[in-house]
Motif scaffolding. Structure first.
Motif, PDB file in Angstrom:
ATOM      1  N   CYS A 235       0.804  -1.219   0.000  1.00  0.00           N
ATOM      2  CA  CYS A 235       0.000   0.000   0.000  1.00  0.00           C
ATOM      3  C   CYS A 235       0.846   1.284   0.000  1.00  0.00           C
ATOM      4  CB  CYS A 235      -0.939  -0.020   1.205  1.00  0.00           C
ATOM      5  SG  CYS A 235      -2.391   1.011   0.982  1.00  0.00           S
ATOM      6  N   ALA A 236       2.127   1.170  -0.258  1.00  0.00           N
ATOM      7  CA  ALA A 236       2.967   2.365  -0.356  1.00  0.00           C
ATOM      8  C   ALA A 236       2.491   3.194  -1.549  1.00  0.00           C
ATOM      9  CB  ALA A 236       4.427   1.967  -0.529  1.00  0.00           C
ATOM     10  N   ALA A 237       2.638   4.503  -1.452  1.00  0.00           N
ATOM     11  CA  ALA A 237       2.111   5.400  -2.483  1.00  0.00           C
ATOM     12  C   ALA A 237       2.702   5.123  -3.858  1.00  0.00           C
ATOM     13  CB  ALA A 237       2.375   6.847  -2.081  1.00  0.00           C
ATOM     14  N   ASP A 238       4.022   4.872  -3.932  1.00  0.00           N
ATOM     15  CA  ASP A 238       4.629   4.645  -5.248  1.00  0.00           C
ATOM     16  C   ASP A 238       4.156   3.334  -5.865  1.00  0.00           C
ATOM     17  OD1 ASP A 238       6.037   3.113  -3.392  1.00  0.00           O
ATOM     18  OD2 ASP A 238       7.994   3.498  -4.292  1.00  0.00           O
ATOM     19  N   GLU A 239       3.869   2.335  -5.045  1.00  0.00           N
ATOM     20  CA  GLU A 239       3.396   1.053  -5.564  1.00  0.00           C
ATOM     21  C   GLU A 239       1.941   1.149  -6.034  1.00  0.00           C
ATOM     22  OE1 GLU A 239       4.393  -2.418  -3.352  1.00  0.00           O
ATOM     23  OE2 GLU A 239       6.283  -1.554  -2.678  1.00  0.00           O
ATOM     24  N   THR A 240       1.146   1.895  -5.315  1.00  0.00           N
ATOM     25  CA  THR A 240      -0.244   2.105  -5.724  1.00  0.00           C
ATOM     26  C   THR A 240      -0.291   2.901  -7.029  1.00  0.00           C
ATOM     27  OG1 THR A 240      -0.916   2.099  -3.410  1.00  0.00           O
ATOM     28  CG2 THR A 240      -2.476   3.001  -4.969  1.00  0.00           C
ATOM     29  N   SER A 241       0.544   3.920  -7.122  1.00  0.00           N
ATOM     30  CA  SER A 241       0.628   4.738  -8.331  1.00  0.00           C
ATOM     31  C   SER A 241       1.172   3.931  -9.510  1.00  0.00           C
ATOM     32  CB  SER A 241       1.518   5.952  -8.067  1.00  0.00           C
ATOM     33  OG  SER A 241       1.560   6.784  -9.177  1.00  0.00           O
ATOM     34  N   CYS A 242       2.035   2.974  -9.237  1.00  0.00           N
ATOM     35  CA  CYS A 242       2.580   2.090 -10.270  1.00  0.00           C
ATOM     36  C   CYS A 242       1.447   1.358 -10.990  1.00  0.00           C
ATOM     37  CB  CYS A 242       3.541   1.093  -9.636  1.00  0.00           C
ATOM     38  SG  CYS A 242       4.010  -0.274 -10.681  1.00  0.00           S
ATOM     39  N   GLY A 243       0.458   0.904 -10.264  1.00  0.00           N
ATOM     40  CA  GLY A 243      -0.678   0.214 -10.868  1.00  0.00           C
ATOM     41  C   GLY A 243      -1.413   1.085 -11.864  1.00  0.00           C
ATOM     42  N   LEU A 244      -1.581   2.350 -11.523  1.00  0.00           N
ATOM     43  CA  LEU A 244      -2.240   3.290 -12.432  1.00  0.00           C
ATOM     44  C   LEU A 244      -1.385   3.518 -13.674  1.00  0.00           C
ATOM     45  CD1 LEU A 244      -4.638   5.137 -12.948  1.00  0.00           C
ATOM     46  CD2 LEU A 244      -3.435   6.920 -11.695  1.00  0.00           C
ATOM     47  N   THR A 245      -0.072   3.639 -13.488  1.00  0.00           N
ATOM     48  CA  THR A 245       0.843   3.819 -14.614  1.00  0.00           C
ATOM     49  C   THR A 245       0.779   2.624 -15.555  1.00  0.00           C
ATOM     50  OG1 THR A 245       2.325   5.167 -13.271  1.00  0.00           O
ATOM     51  CG2 THR A 245       3.258   4.200 -15.253  1.00  0.00           C
ATOM     52  N   LEU A 246       0.758   1.420 -14.993  1.00  0.00           N
ATOM     53  CA  LEU A 246       0.667   0.216 -15.825  1.00  0.00           C
ATOM     54  C   LEU A 246      -0.663   0.157 -16.567  1.00  0.00           C
ATOM     55  CD1 LEU A 246       2.154  -2.402 -13.365  1.00  0.00           C
ATOM     56  CD2 LEU A 246       3.177  -1.664 -15.529  1.00  0.00           C
TER      57      LEU A 246
ATOM     58  N   PRO B 186      -2.829  -3.173 -20.463  1.00  0.00           N
ATOM     59  CA  PRO B 186      -4.028  -2.447 -20.869  1.00  0.00           C
ATOM     60  C   PRO B 186      -5.333  -3.010 -20.323  1.00  0.00           C
ATOM     61  CG  PRO B 186      -3.177  -3.738 -22.693  1.00  0.00           C
ATOM     62  CD  PRO B 186      -2.157  -3.812 -21.590  1.00  0.00           C
ATOM     63  N   ASN B 187      -5.367  -4.276 -19.956  1.00  0.00           N
ATOM     64  CA  ASN B 187      -6.612  -4.877 -19.464  1.00  0.00           C
ATOM     65  C   ASN B 187      -6.622  -5.052 -17.951  1.00  0.00           C
ATOM     66  OD1 ASN B 187      -7.916  -5.109 -22.000  1.00  0.00           O
ATOM     67  ND2 ASN B 187      -6.506  -6.753 -22.496  1.00  0.00           N
ATOM     68  N   LEU B 188      -5.779  -4.303 -17.276  1.00  0.00           N
ATOM     69  CA  LEU B 188      -5.757  -4.338 -15.816  1.00  0.00           C
ATOM     70  C   LEU B 188      -7.095  -3.813 -15.315  1.00  0.00           C
ATOM     71  CD1 LEU B 188      -3.591  -5.108 -13.744  1.00  0.00           C
ATOM     72  CD2 LEU B 188      -3.034  -2.697 -13.572  1.00  0.00           C
ATOM     73  N   ARG B 189      -7.810  -4.640 -14.560  1.00  0.00           N
ATOM     74  CA  ARG B 189      -9.149  -4.275 -14.100  1.00  0.00           C
ATOM     75  C   ARG B 189      -9.183  -3.941 -12.612  1.00  0.00           C
ATOM     76  NH1 ARG B 189     -12.716  -6.455 -18.166  1.00  0.00           N
ATOM     77  NH2 ARG B 189     -11.520  -7.808 -19.509  1.00  0.00           N
ATOM     78  N   HIS B 190      -8.325  -4.563 -11.843  1.00  0.00           N
ATOM     79  CA  HIS B 190      -8.355  -4.376 -10.393  1.00  0.00           C
ATOM     80  C   HIS B 190      -6.976  -3.972  -9.902  1.00  0.00           C
ATOM     81  CE1 HIS B 190     -12.279  -6.254 -10.309  1.00  0.00           C
ATOM     82  NE2 HIS B 190     -11.789  -7.233 -11.034  1.00  0.00           N
ATOM     83  N   ARG B 191      -6.921  -2.838  -9.245  1.00  0.00           N
ATOM     84  CA  ARG B 191      -5.699  -2.410  -8.572  1.00  0.00           C
ATOM     85  C   ARG B 191      -6.014  -2.440  -7.087  1.00  0.00           C
ATOM     86  NH1 ARG B 191      -4.691   2.791  -9.294  1.00  0.00           N
ATOM     87  NH2 ARG B 191      -6.763   3.177 -10.098  1.00  0.00           N
ATOM     88  N   MET B 192      -5.559  -3.476  -6.434  1.00  0.00           N
ATOM     89  CA  MET B 192      -5.841  -3.626  -5.013  1.00  0.00           C
ATOM     90  C   MET B 192      -4.719  -2.980  -4.206  1.00  0.00           C
ATOM     91  SD  MET B 192      -7.350  -7.410  -4.851  1.00  0.00           S
ATOM     92  CE  MET B 192      -7.373  -8.246  -6.390  1.00  0.00           C
ATOM     93  N   CYS B 193      -4.816  -3.074  -2.912  1.00  0.00           N
ATOM     94  CA  CYS B 193      -3.805  -2.477  -2.046  1.00  0.00           C
ATOM     95  C   CYS B 193      -3.665  -3.357  -0.797  1.00  0.00           C
ATOM     96  CB  CYS B 193      -4.242  -1.071  -1.671  1.00  0.00           C
ATOM     97  SG  CYS B 193      -3.011  -0.179  -0.734  1.00  0.00           S
ATOM     98  N   ASP B 194      -2.466  -3.904  -0.593  1.00  0.00           N
ATOM     99  CA  ASP B 194      -2.202  -4.765   0.561  1.00  0.00           C
ATOM    100  C   ASP B 194      -1.850  -3.871   1.754  1.00  0.00           C
ATOM    101  OD1 ASP B 194      -1.409  -6.606   2.407  1.00  0.00           O
ATOM    102  OD2 ASP B 194       0.075  -7.589   1.120  1.00  0.00           O
ATOM    103  N   ARG B 195      -2.858  -3.547   2.549  1.00  0.00           N
ATOM    104  CA  ARG B 195      -2.676  -2.608   3.659  1.00  0.00           C
ATOM    105  C   ARG B 195      -1.785  -3.139   4.781  1.00  0.00           C
ATOM    106  NH1 ARG B 195      -5.562   1.435   2.102  1.00  0.00           N
ATOM    107  NH2 ARG B 195      -7.598   1.218   1.140  1.00  0.00           N
ATOM    108  N   THR B 196      -1.552  -4.441   4.817  1.00  0.00           N
ATOM    109  CA  THR B 196      -0.675  -4.971   5.871  1.00  0.00           C
ATOM    110  C   THR B 196       0.761  -4.539   5.671  1.00  0.00           C
ATOM    111  OG1 THR B 196      -0.323  -7.029   4.610  1.00  0.00           O
ATOM    112  CG2 THR B 196      -2.107  -7.012   6.235  1.00  0.00           C
ATOM    113  N   HIS B 197       1.108  -4.058   4.474  1.00  0.00           N
ATOM    114  CA  HIS B 197       2.472  -3.587   4.214  1.00  0.00           C
ATOM    115  C   HIS B 197       2.495  -2.116   3.873  1.00  0.00           C
ATOM    116  CE1 HIS B 197       2.887  -7.981   3.393  1.00  0.00           C
ATOM    117  NE2 HIS B 197       3.904  -7.765   4.195  1.00  0.00           N
ATOM    118  N   ALA B 198       1.578  -1.329   4.420  1.00  0.00           N
ATOM    119  CA  ALA B 198       1.533   0.092   4.150  1.00  0.00           C
ATOM    120  C   ALA B 198       2.716   0.779   4.836  1.00  0.00           C
ATOM    121  CB  ALA B 198       0.223   0.686   4.661  1.00  0.00           C
ATOM    122  N   ALA B 199       3.253   1.767   4.156  1.00  0.00           N
ATOM    123  CA  ALA B 199       4.385   2.524   4.732  1.00  0.00           C
ATOM    124  C   ALA B 199       3.896   3.860   5.238  1.00  0.00           C
ATOM    125  CB  ALA B 199       5.458   2.727   3.682  1.00  0.00           C
TER     126      ALA B 199
END
Length: 112
Positions: free
Chosen positions: A78-89, A99-112
């Motif tokens: 759930c770090a900001a750069d990793e979450t933003s990476c999903g949007l970039t991809l 291009p067919n990425l449908r779900h960008r989840m966030c593993d909150r147990t590893h949030a920074a």
């Protein structure tokens, strides 16, 4: 991680690969490049094989295109750069993405 099903309905599970993202820089763009590098490595026949000096690694472009268009879920920490990476991809902003990425989840147990 991945899971796939063959035509005979047998399944296979595993890890696409591991890459050090620091070779690609820092931040979301670097993580996006590193993620696509893992997909390319997975699709490169003979890469890292023992005694591979006689045969050069070869990217299977059809497999790479197929995987890039098949991946639907991205589940980073759930770090900001990793979450933003999903949007970039997803938006393929760097010219190479999922291009067919449908779900960008966030593993909150590893949030920074």
């Amino acid at each position: 991680r991945f899971a796939s099903v063959r035509r005979d309905l047998s399944s296979k599970r595993g890890i696409l690969g591991i890459v050090r993202h620091l070779h690609h820089g820092h931040g979301a763009d670097a993580l996006s490049k590193a993620t696509m590098a893992v997909v390319k490595q997975f699709c490169t026949e003979g890469l890292g094989a023992p005694c591979s000096s006689t045969k050069k690694p070869r990217l299977d472009s059809a497999l790479y295109e197929h995987l890039s268009n098949t991946i639907e879920i991205f589940d980073p920490d759930c770090a900001a750069d990793e979450t933003s990476c999903g949007l970039t991809l997803q938006t393929e902003r760097l010219g190479d993405g999922l291009p067919n990425l449908r779900h960008r989840m966030c593993d909150r147990t590893h949030a920074a």
